[in-house]
Scaffold this motif. Structure first.
Motif, mmCIF file in Angstrom:
data_model
loop_
_atom_site.group_PDB
_atom_site.id
_atom_site.type_symbol
_atom_site.label_atom_id
_atom_site.label_comp_id
_atom_site.label_asym_id
_atom_site.label_seq_id
_atom_site.Cartn_x
_atom_site.Cartn_y
_atom_site.Cartn_z
ATOM 1 N N ALA A 1 0.842 -1.187 -0.056
ATOM 2 C CA ALA A 1 -0.007 -0.043 -0.102
ATOM 3 C C ALA A 1 0.969 1.384 -0.057
ATOM 4 N N GLY A 2 1.864 1.217 0.676
ATOM 5 C CA GLY A 2 2.853 2.430 0.852
ATOM 6 C C GLY A 2 3.706 2.797 -0.398
ATOM 7 N N LEU A 3 3.823 1.729 -1.186
ATOM 8 C CA LEU A 3 4.643 1.881 -2.363
ATOM 9 C C LEU A 3 3.564 2.230 -3.540
ATOM 10 N N SER A 4 2.532 1.804 -3.547
ATOM 11 C CA SER A 4 1.408 2.152 -4.737
ATOM 12 C C SER A 4 0.585 3.375 -4.320
ATOM 13 N N ALA A 5 0.542 3.964 -3.284
ATOM 14 C CA ALA A 5 -0.540 5.072 -2.767
ATOM 15 C C ALA A 5 -0.054 6.447 -3.467
ATOM 16 N N TYR B 1 4.764 -10.311 0.196
ATOM 17 C CA TYR B 1 6.345 -10.468 0.160
ATOM 18 C C TYR B 1 6.516 -10.325 -1.380
ATOM 19 N N ALA B 2 6.202 -11.221 -2.425
ATOM 20 C CA ALA B 2 6.500 -11.292 -3.736
ATOM 21 C C ALA B 2 6.043 -10.048 -4.431
ATOM 22 N N PHE B 3 4.798 -9.754 -4.097
ATOM 23 C CA PHE B 3 4.392 -8.537 -4.844
ATOM 24 C C PHE B 3 5.194 -7.112 -4.334
ATOM 25 N N ALA B 4 5.337 -7.067 -3.028
ATOM 26 C CA ALA B 4 6.091 -5.896 -2.546
ATOM 27 C C ALA B 4 7.398 -5.710 -3.316
ATOM 28 N N ILE B 5 8.206 -6.911 -3.405
ATOM 29 C CA ILE B 5 9.314 -6.856 -4.042
ATOM 30 C C ILE B 5 9.280 -6.332 -5.393
ATOM 31 N N VAL B 6 8.518 -6.847 -6.096
ATOM 32 C CA VAL B 6 8.304 -6.496 -7.530
ATOM 33 C C VAL B 6 7.892 -5.163 -7.719
ATOM 34 N N ILE B 7 7.051 -4.448 -6.827
ATOM 35 C CA ILE B 7 6.546 -3.134 -6.885
ATOM 36 C C ILE B 7 7.745 -2.336 -6.613
ATOM 37 N N TYR B 8 8.491 -2.652 -5.560
ATOM 38 C CA TYR B 8 9.744 -1.834 -5.075
ATOM 39 C C TYR B 8 10.805 -1.659 -5.886
ATOM 40 N N ARG B 9 10.942 -2.887 -6.825
ATOM 41 C CA ARG B 9 12.116 -2.904 -7.953
ATOM 42 C C ARG B 9 11.710 -2.067 -8.984
ATOM 43 N N ARG B 10 10.422 -1.953 -9.485
ATOM 44 C CA ARG B 10 10.062 -0.980 -10.052
ATOM 45 C C ARG B 10 10.093 0.341 -9.899
ATOM 46 N N LYS B 11 9.749 0.736 -8.552
ATOM 47 C CA LYS B 11 9.812 2.027 -8.211
ATOM 48 C C LYS B 11 11.212 2.476 -8.338
ATOM 49 N N ILE B 12 12.306 1.830 -7.992
ATOM 50 C CA ILE B 12 13.924 2.264 -7.773
ATOM 51 C C ILE B 12 14.431 2.247 -9.158
ATOM 52 N N ASN B 13 14.029 1.384 -9.912
ATOM 53 C CA ASN B 13 14.465 1.376 -11.094
ATOM 54 C C ASN B 13 14.062 2.239 -12.389
#
Length: 254
Positions: free
Chosen positions: A161-165, A242-254
């Motif tokens: 939620a924090g990464l997608s908001a 966890y899997a979804f969070a890591i995928v979203i996080y990688r997209r955010k920082i790349n």
């Protein structure tokens, strides 16, 4: 490499914990609502509720209140993560020799520490209200383990939620359904007292099995299959989140 990740996570976790120590009202606020609910149900509504078991209502109620406490607390994780993203903290970390995953794990571990403090506060108030248990140290450890797993599971949902908001309100709004879920479970009344479709949902959603397991451990009763159902739900949701969070996080920082 593992040592590097652990060291970086430790440093960033200390940073997040210092923020909480400077603003302890977040922990107090997290505990206030569950404590208010516990006071309301025990001293106002409890006399009219028939649980069908020979135990005080505060003993019956406490497992669900602990889950509500955690569900309330993880909203702050999403909120703090969103603020870090908006403030450019993650971009700064990328320019430093810091393991990328440590930034997320710092928020997760901070959530775990803060929520355990809130849970301890709620249990302390419950003891004042008359909560008693003859649970063994091993049973208490089992309860602690289930609560830690529950916290980690919800925290990784909070990370998503924090990464997608798109806004501060959106970052924490996801927690409202999670807070409401214990009300449609065995946390406050037996599921058998509910209408058919509601009872079916209550019996087959994850909170009921978690509540039943914790209640049985406190009451020194056999946990039966509830503990395995609870673990299956929590571990399954944790792995997916966890899997979804890591995928979203990688997209955010790349």
């Amino acid at each position: 490499m593992t040592t590097h990740v652990l060291a970086d996570t430790g440093v960033l976790t200390s940073r997040s914990l210092r923020h909480i120590l400077r603003s302890p009202d977040t922990i107090i606020t997290t505990a206030v609502t569950p404590i208010a609910l516990m006071l309301l149900f025990v001293f106002v509504l409890g006399g009219a509720i028939n649980t069908g078991v020979d135990t005080s209502y505060v003993n019956y109620l406490l497992p669900g209140i602990l889950l509500i406490t955690i569900s309330s607390g993880i909203a702050y994780t999403s909120y703090r993560l969103f603020l870090d993203l908006q403030g450019g903290i993650f971009e700064r970390f990328q320019s430093m020799p810091i393991a990328r995953s440590s930034a997320l794990w710092a928020h997760v571990l901070t959530s775990l520490a803060a929520n355990l403090v809130s849970v301890a506060l709620v249990i302390g108030v419950a003891l004042i209200m008359g909560f008693r248990t003859g649970a063994s140290p091993l049973a208490w450890l089992a309860v602690a383990g289930i609560l830690i797993l529950f916290t980690l599971t919800l925290t990784w949902i909070a990370v998503i939620a924090g990464l997608s908001a798109k806004s501060v309100d959106g970052a924490s709004a996801f927690s409202y359904p999670l807070i409401f879920l214990p009300f449609i479970s065995s946390a406050f009344v037996p599921t058998a007292s509910m209408p058919g479709p509601v009872a079916w949902f209550a019996e087959h959603q994850p909170v009921t099995s978690v509540v039943n397991t914790i209640r049985a451990l406190f009451e020194q009763q056999p946990v039966g299959s509830d503990i395995w159902v609870a673990l299956a739900w929590l571990v399954g949701i944790l792995v997916i989140a966890y899997a979804f969070a890591i995928v979203i996080y990688r997209r955010k920082i790349n």
